[in-house]
Design an enzyme around this catalytic site. Sequence first.
Site, PDB file in Angstrom:
ATOM      1  CB  SER A 146       0.483   1.537  15.693  1.00  0.00           C
ATOM      2  OG  SER A 146       1.210   2.018  16.781  1.00  0.00           O
ATOM      3  CE1 TYR A 171       1.288   6.055  13.111  1.00  0.00           C
ATOM      4  CE2 TYR A 171       1.729   5.402  15.380  1.00  0.00           C
ATOM      5  CZ  TYR A 171       1.729   5.118  14.027  1.00  0.00           C
ATOM      6  OH  TYR A 171       2.167   3.886  13.581  1.00  0.00           O
TER       7      TYR A 171
HETATM    8  N1  LIG Z   1       8.238   1.288  12.578  1.00  0.00           N
HETATM    9  C1  LIG Z   1       7.496   0.987  13.638  1.00  0.00           C
HETATM   10  O1  LIG Z   1       8.012   0.776  14.746  1.00  0.00           O
HETATM   11  C2  LIG Z   1       5.995   0.884  13.528  1.00  0.00           C
HETATM   12  C3  LIG Z   1       5.264   0.577  14.687  1.00  0.00           C
HETATM   13  C4  LIG Z   1       3.886   0.478  14.599  1.00  0.00           C
HETATM   14  C5  LIG Z   1       3.258   0.630  13.381  1.00  0.00           C
HETATM   15  N2  LIG Z   1       3.988   0.947  12.271  1.00  0.00           N
HETATM   16  C6  LIG Z   1       3.271   1.108  10.999  1.00  0.00           C
HETATM   17  O2  LIG Z   1       3.914   0.307  10.016  1.00  0.00           O
HETATM   18  C7  LIG Z   1       3.839   0.940   8.745  1.00  0.00           C
HETATM   19  C8  LIG Z   1       5.222   1.127   8.155  1.00  0.00           C
HETATM   20  O3  LIG Z   1       6.003   1.925   9.035  1.00  0.00           O
HETATM   21  P1  LIG Z   1       7.503   2.316   8.732  1.00  0.00           P
HETATM   22  O4  LIG Z   1       8.195   2.437  10.036  1.00  0.00           O
HETATM   23  O5  LIG Z   1       8.045   1.423   7.685  1.00  0.00           O
HETATM   24  O6  LIG Z   1       7.305   3.792   8.161  1.00  0.00           O
HETATM   25  P2  LIG Z   1       7.936   4.509   6.885  1.00  0.00           P
HETATM   26  O7  LIG Z   1       7.584   5.951   7.014  1.00  0.00           O
HETATM   27  O8  LIG Z   1       9.368   4.160   6.739  1.00  0.00           O
HETATM   28  O9  LIG Z   1       7.127   3.862   5.683  1.00  0.00           O
HETATM   29  C9  LIG Z   1       5.882   4.344   5.217  1.00  0.00           C
HETATM   30  C10 LIG Z   1       5.998   4.580   3.724  1.00  0.00           C
HETATM   31  O10 LIG Z   1       4.711   4.978   3.252  1.00  0.00           O
HETATM   32  C11 LIG Z   1       4.873   5.989   2.301  1.00  0.00           C
HETATM   33  N3  LIG Z   1       3.626   6.780   2.300  1.00  0.00           N
HETATM   34  C12 LIG Z   1       3.151   7.572   3.295  1.00  0.00           C
HETATM   35  N4  LIG Z   1       1.975   8.115   2.937  1.00  0.00           N
HETATM   36  C13 LIG Z   1       1.701   7.643   1.687  1.00  0.00           C
HETATM   37  C14 LIG Z   1       0.642   7.835   0.786  1.00  0.00           C
HETATM   38  N5  LIG Z   1      -0.393   8.645   1.096  1.00  0.00           N
HETATM   39  N6  LIG Z   1       0.669   7.199  -0.415  1.00  0.00           N
HETATM   40  C15 LIG Z   1       1.715   6.381  -0.745  1.00  0.00           C
HETATM   41  N7  LIG Z   1       2.760   6.164   0.081  1.00  0.00           N
HETATM   42  C16 LIG Z   1       2.754   6.792   1.285  1.00  0.00           C
HETATM   43  C17 LIG Z   1       6.086   6.793   2.763  1.00  0.00           C
HETATM   44  O11 LIG Z   1       6.718   7.458   1.670  1.00  0.00           O
HETATM   45  C18 LIG Z   1       6.965   5.707   3.358  1.00  0.00           C
HETATM   46  O12 LIG Z   1       7.935   5.248   2.427  1.00  0.00           O
HETATM   47  C19 LIG Z   1       3.083   2.244   8.986  1.00  0.00           C
HETATM   48  O13 LIG Z   1       1.717   2.019   8.713  1.00  0.00           O
HETATM   49  C20 LIG Z   1       3.293   2.504  10.454  1.00  0.00           C
HETATM   50  O14 LIG Z   1       2.273   3.313  10.994  1.00  0.00           O
HETATM   51  C21 LIG Z   1       5.340   1.066  12.309  1.00  0.00           C
END
Ligand SMILES: NC(=O)c1ccc[n+]([C@@H]2O[C@H](COP(=O)([O-])OP(=O)(O)OC[C@H]3O[C@@H](n4cnc5c(N)ncnc54)[C@H](O)[C@@H]3O)[C@@H](O)[C@H]2O)c1
Length: 342
Positions: A146, A171
């Site tokens: 991130s 985070y």
């Molecule tokens: N959305 C953003 O703007 C953004 C920005 C920077 C980084 N990220 C990173 O991108 C990735 C996806 O983000 P997102 O926005 O789609 O989030 P999200 O919460 O929609 O998706 C994450 C998914 O992981 C699953 N999950 C969480 N812990 C788990 C575990 N221990 N075992 C199995 N499944 C698990 C959750 O149920 C969820 O469906 C993450 O790693 C997040 O940190 C997202």
Amino acid sequence: MAEVETVLVTGCAGFIGMHLTRGLLAEGFRVVGVDNLNDYYDVQLKIARLRELRFNVEGDEDSSMNTDSGLTPFVFVKQDIAEVEVMSRIIKNYNVSQVFHLAAQAGVRYSIDNPQAYIDSNVVGTTSLLQACRMHRVEHVYLASSSSVYGAITETPFREDMTCDTPLSIYAATKASTELIAHAYSKLFQLKVTALRFFTVYGPWDRPDMALHKFVERIRKGKQIDVYNNGDMQRDFTYVEDLVRMVLRLSVASTADNDKLYQVFNVGSGNPVSLSKFIGEIQKALDREALIRYLPMQPGDLKQTYADMTKLTATIGSLPKTKLDFGIAEAVRWHSEYYGQV
Ligand SMILES: NC(=O)c1ccc[n+]([C@@H]2O[C@H](COP(=O)([O-])OP(=O)(O)OC[C@H]3O[C@@H](n4cnc5c(N)ncnc54)[C@H](O)[C@@H]3O)[C@@H](O)[C@H]2O)c1
């Protein structure tokens, strides 16, 4: 007939995971998706995303290894990534070649009061997954990191070679930790890992705790929205389909380049936009005025994110650049379709 390559997507029921899975399926990969469907936000939204991937969750959640015919393009396994033996079996039984690791406890603000969830999913979960990947000699792991790892750095744009040791939230600290752990795994066990620093991703099917989703929901209902630091913030907003294209192109480029074991890439737009402009575009797309309450800066937040995209551009060529007004209009259209008109 050429054998179809199987890849693993963790967090496949999440916002980015669903879009990336769809992109990988369109490219002809077979995808094994893992998600624990936790209730950090509405589980029905996660199930609806799985349906988009043509997976019928009811009664079929553990479409597991034994019953799989080898023909289904998308297989879903409801599973926590922290269970190393199960993850190891999944990788082995499906002969997974590449892993796109997106499962995580996301969200900056929630991490202030719930640090343990971040240690469990992000630090313990990622380590277990890397261990399983190492045991079965997975060819390449793509790790979702991130922009928040840039923390207290004020120099912009953020470059991948900057030292990221000043996280401002739990985070961010867990995301920086996963990069460090992945680096050690990569060097110790010759595991190819690419860390992807995503910059504020937006688009249809987004998370209900993200600003765009909250703003659209509240403006549509005529409710006030909270805007921090008096709106004086900039974000390098990245349209989710652009992110998918960048990651897919990077995975093709990485297959051709066998030298580098561990790499970090910014995955953003390289174009910071003020929160005020962002809200202006949402108002236009909704054709409604927002009632705004200005509040001070929230702890853990960065004032500006700005991705230096030189490294990714040099690797994959020109970047996809969806215009902000189009991306927001798409997100608003999805929101209306999914939640219904008020
Ligand atoms: N959305 C953003 O703007 C953004 C920005 C920077 C980084 N990220 C990173 O991108 C990735 C996806 O983000 P997102 O926005 O789609 O989030 P999200 O919460 O929609 O998706 C994450 C998914 O992981 C699953 N999950 C969480 N812990 C788990 C575990 N221990 N075992 C199995 N499944 C698990 C959750 O149920 C969820 O469906 C993450 O790693 C997040 O940190 C997202």
